[in-house]
Design a protein around this motif. Sequence first.
Motif, short mmCIF file in Angstrom:
data_model
loop_
_atom_site.label_atom_id
_atom_site.label_comp_id
_atom_site.label_asym_id
_atom_site.label_seq_id
_atom_site.Cartn_x
_atom_site.Cartn_y
_atom_site.Cartn_z
N SER A 1 -13.44 13.48 -10.90
CA SER A 1 -12.25 14.06 -10.28
C SER A 1 -11.21 12.99 -9.94
CB SER A 1 -12.61 14.87 -9.04
OG SER A 1 -12.83 14.03 -7.95
N ILE A 2 -9.99 13.47 -9.72
CA ILE A 2 -8.87 12.61 -9.33
C ILE A 2 -8.34 13.10 -7.99
CG2 ILE A 2 -6.47 11.98 -9.92
CD1 ILE A 2 -7.25 12.38 -12.90
N VAL A 3 -8.01 12.16 -7.11
CA VAL A 3 -7.31 12.50 -5.86
C VAL A 3 -6.02 11.68 -5.82
CG1 VAL A 3 -7.40 12.60 -3.35
CG2 VAL A 3 -9.52 12.90 -4.67
N ASN A 4 -4.89 12.36 -5.82
CA ASN A 4 -3.59 11.68 -5.74
C ASN A 4 -3.06 11.77 -4.31
OD1 ASN A 4 -3.50 11.07 -8.51
ND2 ASN A 4 -2.80 13.15 -8.99
N VAL A 5 -2.57 10.65 -3.80
CA VAL A 5 -2.04 10.64 -2.44
C VAL A 5 -0.54 10.95 -2.49
CG1 VAL A 5 -1.73 9.34 -0.31
CG2 VAL A 5 -3.84 9.06 -1.66
N SER A 6 -0.21 12.17 -2.08
CA SER A 6 1.19 12.59 -2.01
C SER A 6 1.66 12.41 -0.58
CB SER A 6 1.29 14.05 -2.48
OG SER A 6 2.64 14.46 -2.50
N SER A 7 2.43 13.34 -0.05
CA SER A 7 2.89 13.26 1.33
C SER A 7 3.35 14.63 1.80
CB SER A 7 4.07 12.28 1.45
OG SER A 7 4.64 12.38 2.74
N LEU A 8 3.20 14.86 3.08
CA LEU A 8 3.68 16.12 3.67
C LEU A 8 5.17 16.32 3.39
CD1 LEU A 8 2.96 18.51 5.54
CD2 LEU A 8 3.59 17.06 7.47
N VAL A 9 5.92 15.22 3.34
CA VAL A 9 7.37 15.35 3.16
C VAL A 9 7.75 15.84 1.77
CG1 VAL A 9 7.85 13.64 4.96
CG2 VAL A 9 7.80 12.92 2.55
N ALA A 10 6.81 15.81 0.82
CA ALA A 10 7.10 16.38 -0.50
C ALA A 10 7.43 17.86 -0.37
CB ALA A 10 5.90 16.19 -1.43
N ALA A 11 6.77 18.53 0.57
CA ALA A 11 7.03 19.97 0.77
C ALA A 11 8.10 20.21 1.82
CB ALA A 11 5.72 20.67 1.19
N MET A 12 8.25 19.30 2.77
CA MET A 12 9.13 19.55 3.93
C MET A 12 10.49 18.88 3.86
SD MET A 12 6.53 19.19 7.10
CE MET A 12 7.83 19.57 8.27
N GLY A 13 10.61 17.86 3.00
CA GLY A 13 11.80 17.02 3.04
C GLY A 13 11.73 16.06 4.22
N GLN A 14 12.64 15.10 4.24
CA GLN A 14 12.67 14.12 5.32
C GLN A 14 14.06 13.49 5.37
OE1 GLN A 14 10.21 10.57 4.75
NE2 GLN A 14 9.57 10.65 6.89
N LEU A 15 14.53 13.22 6.56
CA LEU A 15 15.86 12.65 6.75
C LEU A 15 15.98 11.29 6.06
CD1 LEU A 15 18.62 12.96 8.32
CD2 LEU A 15 17.54 11.57 10.13
N HIS A 16 17.04 11.12 5.27
CA HIS A 16 17.37 9.83 4.66
C HIS A 16 16.22 9.25 3.84
CE1 HIS A 16 20.78 9.16 7.80
NE2 HIS A 16 21.13 10.02 6.87
N ALA A 17 15.56 10.13 3.09
CA ALA A 17 14.42 9.67 2.29
C ALA A 17 14.39 10.39 0.94
CB ALA A 17 13.12 9.90 3.06
N THR A 18 15.55 10.57 0.32
CA THR A 18 15.61 11.35 -0.92
C THR A 18 14.72 10.76 -2.01
OG1 THR A 18 17.60 10.07 -1.40
CG2 THR A 18 17.92 12.36 -0.64
N THR A 19 14.76 9.46 -2.17
CA THR A 19 14.02 8.87 -3.30
C THR A 19 12.52 8.98 -3.07
OG1 THR A 19 14.13 6.64 -2.31
CG2 THR A 19 15.90 7.26 -3.83
#
Length: 262
Positions: A138-156
């Motif tokens: 199996s593979i586990v990729n580390v994403s982030s909560l902000v991928a779903a929620m967005g985050q201030l001043h963090a577009t990239t």
Amino acid sequence: MSIRYPEKVVIVTGGTRGIGEGCVRAFVGAGSRVVFCARDPAGGPELEDELNAAGPGEARFLRCDVARTDDVEALVDRTVERHGRIDCLVNNAGWHPPHRPIDDFTYGEFRELFELNVMGMFAACRRALPQLRRSRGSIVNVSSLVAAMGQLHATTYVATKGAVTAFTKALAIDEAAHGVRVNSISPGNIATPLWQEATSAADDPARCWADGEAAQLVGRMGTAEEAGKLCLFLAAEATFTTGVDHILSGGAELGYGRKTRV
Ligand SMILES: NC(=O)c1ccc[n+]([C@@H]2O[C@H](COP(=O)([O-])OP(=O)(O)OC[C@H]3O[C@@H](n4cnc5c(N)ncnc54)[C@H](O)[C@@H]3O)[C@@H](O)[C@H]2O)c1
């Protein structure tokens, strides 16, 4: 920790500190043979020695810059040369640049971040999959909560993590036929050196850290150990789980709140 994943061969990218270190510790504690990497070798050999003395699994540090495809391919190849197989790949290495509006990010900075946070994962999956298909791993990729929620001043950053979550689901579909499960985790605030560095650069570091703690319903940040345990669970026990993004957030995303000033 019990011997939950004995003799399994695991690659953890970015394993010398933070969430990656939590993963390395969890898998070695579960009896696995872990190969972990970082671009900067600081702390790698020391962690390797500490874990090999403690067991029950084993650890091996290799230097590798995941933003370089040739480095990633060499990491996978050297793991196979040493252990003859791969059972789990944890794509953890990544970076969050300082917060800025879009006007202040250059094209080059976005491309570089993409190479690190997305292409590194792609290259590792691509090179490791022939082995993972053989072991039905199996593979586990580390994403982030902000991928779903967005985050201030963090577009990239948010864009790269959105790519990680979406890629995970698409790969899970393709690899199901080969018996390979592909999942992601989406941490909220986890107390790591990355978080500490961001805090130190803030105007008011103590306030910044306190805000980070207060963002969770549980009233604290998560730990690297908790992240490592989730990754181990996904590899060792979650055998009916694929293509799922697992939120590790202490409830940070729950509840309505004020979003605009009045
Ligand atoms: N800490 C958090 O709150 C949080 C939240 C959501 C997602 N994440 C994600 O979790 C992952 C780990 O974050 P962290 O907070 O533990 O970070 P960290 O900076 O504390 O640790 C990152 C690790 O990756 C390694 N690394 C960095 N660049 C690398 C490169 N080019 N090649 C190889 N290794 C490299 C570092 O040496 C280190 O071992 C990242 O992908 C990050 O985006 C972190």
